[in-house]
Design a protein around this motif. Structure first.
Motif, short mmCIF file in Angstrom:
data_model
loop_
_atom_site.label_atom_id
_atom_site.label_comp_id
_atom_site.label_asym_id
_atom_site.label_seq_id
_atom_site.Cartn_x
_atom_site.Cartn_y
_atom_site.Cartn_z
N SER A 133 1.03 -1.08 -0.09
CA SER A 133 0.11 0.13 0.05
C SER A 133 0.81 1.31 0.17
CB SER A 133 -0.74 -0.05 1.33
OG SER A 133 -0.16 0.26 2.46
N LYS A 134 0.20 2.34 -0.66
CA LYS A 134 1.17 3.65 -0.50
C LYS A 134 1.44 4.20 0.75
CE LYS A 134 -0.25 5.52 -5.25
NZ LYS A 134 -0.76 6.62 -5.77
N GLY A 135 0.49 3.94 1.65
CA GLY A 135 0.58 4.38 2.87
C GLY A 135 1.71 3.67 3.63
N PHE A 136 1.77 2.33 3.43
CA PHE A 136 2.84 1.58 4.19
C PHE A 136 4.23 2.05 3.74
CE2 PHE A 136 5.99 -1.89 3.96
CZ PHE A 136 6.19 -2.20 5.32
N GLY A 139 5.38 5.27 4.78
CA GLY A 139 5.72 5.16 6.19
C GLY A 139 7.20 4.43 6.37
N ARG A 392 -0.40 9.24 8.23
CA ARG A 392 -1.29 7.87 8.51
C ARG A 392 -0.17 6.81 8.50
NH1 ARG A 392 -5.39 10.28 5.93
NH2 ARG A 392 -4.88 9.13 4.14
N GLY A 393 0.61 6.78 7.33
CA GLY A 393 1.49 5.90 7.23
C GLY A 393 2.64 5.69 8.16
#
Length: 420
Positions: A133-136, A139, A392-393
């Motif tokens: 995922s982009k967020g992960f 992060g 959020r990530g």
């Protein structure tokens, strides 16, 4: 003591109003020299000159330029290929390879921003393509980039050593195990949360080819850190060796660095140092006068009057540094707070080297926390993703880093074992 309390009130008031750090230091410098230096302007000029007349300061622009050269070249790409070949059979192997690459690159560049940009520009598209995922991905990269300030060589550690007159070699040595510990924590988390992603087949041939292409990149931290810890290089000499090595490899071996790239990196580094050195000169001149007037000792005695235990002090100090990391950049926080916290820490039996590692890790987390969060801003700019998505990530990674911070704070042997 009244003057000391007034100094603290001035600093905290300026921080609460989010005044520019240069203005804060100028105001503090005027306050200090008015009350403790008999109002003589010539004293601050003399102290500024004496404060920056240090050979070790040369290592900061050299390490920054070295990191920028490697960011423009192919060292990061080759490191990623090696790590990806090694971690292929592990679930979430590409994510783990990203964290490991950040750790190795950090052992070369000494800079969080350079690590994030150099590794992220290659790893981010690959992570998204592989189904993360982009967020992960954002992060992991933003957090992995922070390893550049705890794994030696580290520019913030050099600043801390200069300001507090602590051995920079000992700080570098003390950062090895905490840096590896944080790398293991982050790597374990990435594997756990991505355990559903299919493993890849391990290829000895791919590893051999990756090592063949990446051997020059892999040798660099060995030469650099080996020279420092063997005593063959001083920190300044090691920075010069690192820069020379990176220029030779990128220009003549990898042939990825153009003369225009070199000009651009030199210009960027010069601009950065032009903003850092005046702050450093003012801060060090203030520290010289405050120390001669025993102001830190007075503050330490005052605080010890109502903070009795070492544990309470460590918790309060960590809380203060985490808050400061949200509103100040790392260099400014070290210049302003390190001399005061050093004297207070010694009152509670905290080793200056251990305190330097604690401070570095706290401010490392500050790179991930808004509103200042440098790595968040860099990631938003470099990857063209929304700021909220990046925040959020990084939240789960911040939780992991806080666990690491507590262990590093309350288990001093993790930092001091290799030093003693």
């Amino acid at each position: 003591m009244t003057y000391s309390i007034g100094l603290i009130a001035l600093i905290l008031g300026a921080l609460s109003l989010r005044v520019n750090i240069a203005a804060i230091l100028l105001a503090v410098g005027a306050y200090v020299h008015w009350f403790w230096g008999d109002g003589e302007l010539v004293y601050i000029i003399e102290d500024m000159w004496g404060a920056i007349d240090k050979e070790v300061l040369l290592s900061i622009p050299l390490f920054l330029l070295c990191g920028s050269v490697m960011g423009k070249g192919a060292i990061a790409a080759r490191l990623i290929r090696v790590m990806r070949a090694i971690t292929a059979p592990v679930p979430g192997g590409m994510a783990l390879a990203t964290i490991l690459t950040c750790a190795v690159f950090a052992a070369i560049s000494g800079s969080s921003a350079v690590t994030l940009i150099a590794v992220g520009s290659i790893a981010y598209p690959a992570l998204v393509k592989d189904g993360y995922s982009k967020g992960f991905a954002l992060g992991a990269l933003a957090t992995g980039g922070t390893l550049g300030v705890i794994i030696p060589p580290s520019i913030p550690m050099i600043l801390y050593g200069i300001v507090t007159e602590t051995s920079i070699v000992e700080l570098f040595t003390a950062g090895i195990l905490p840096g590896l510990f944080l790398t293991i924590l982050l790597g374990s988390y990435t594997v756990f949360v991505n355990r559903h992603i299919a493993r890849q087949t391990f290829s000895l041939r791919e590893l051999a080819e990756a090592m063949k292409e990446g051997v020059w990149s892999m040798l660099m931290p060995v030469i650099l850190l080996g020279g420092i810890y063997s005593g063959y290089f001083s920190p300044t000499e090691s920075a010069a060796v690192a820069l020379g090595y990176s220029l030779i490899v990128e220009r003549f071996v990898h042939k990825e660095l153009t003369l225009k790239d070199l000009y651009d990196t030199a210009l960027d580094t010069t601009t950065m140092m032009g903003s850092l050195f005046p702050l450093l000169a003012i801060a060090l001149s203030i520290n010289l006068l405050l120390t001669s007037e025993q102001v830190p000792a007075q503050l330490a005695a005052w605080i010890s009057g109502f903070v009795e235990s070492r544990t309470t002090f460590l918790l309060l100090m960590n809380g203060l540094l985490l808050v400061v990391g949200c509103v100040m950049d790392m260099a400014s926080a070290i210049l302003v707070l390190a001399p005061l916290l050093l004297q207070m820490g010694e009152t509670y039996g905290i080793d200056p080297v251990h305190l330097g590692i604690i401070m570095t890790v706290n401010l490392e987390i500050g790179l991930l926390t808004p509103p200042v969060g440098l790595n968040l801003i860099i990631a938003m700019t470099a990857f063209r993703e929304p700021f909220g998505l990046i925040v959020r990530g990084v939240l789960p990674f911040i939780a992991i880093m806080l666990i690491g911070l507590l262990v590093i704070s309350f288990v001093p042997q993790l930092s001091l074992w290799l030093v003693s």
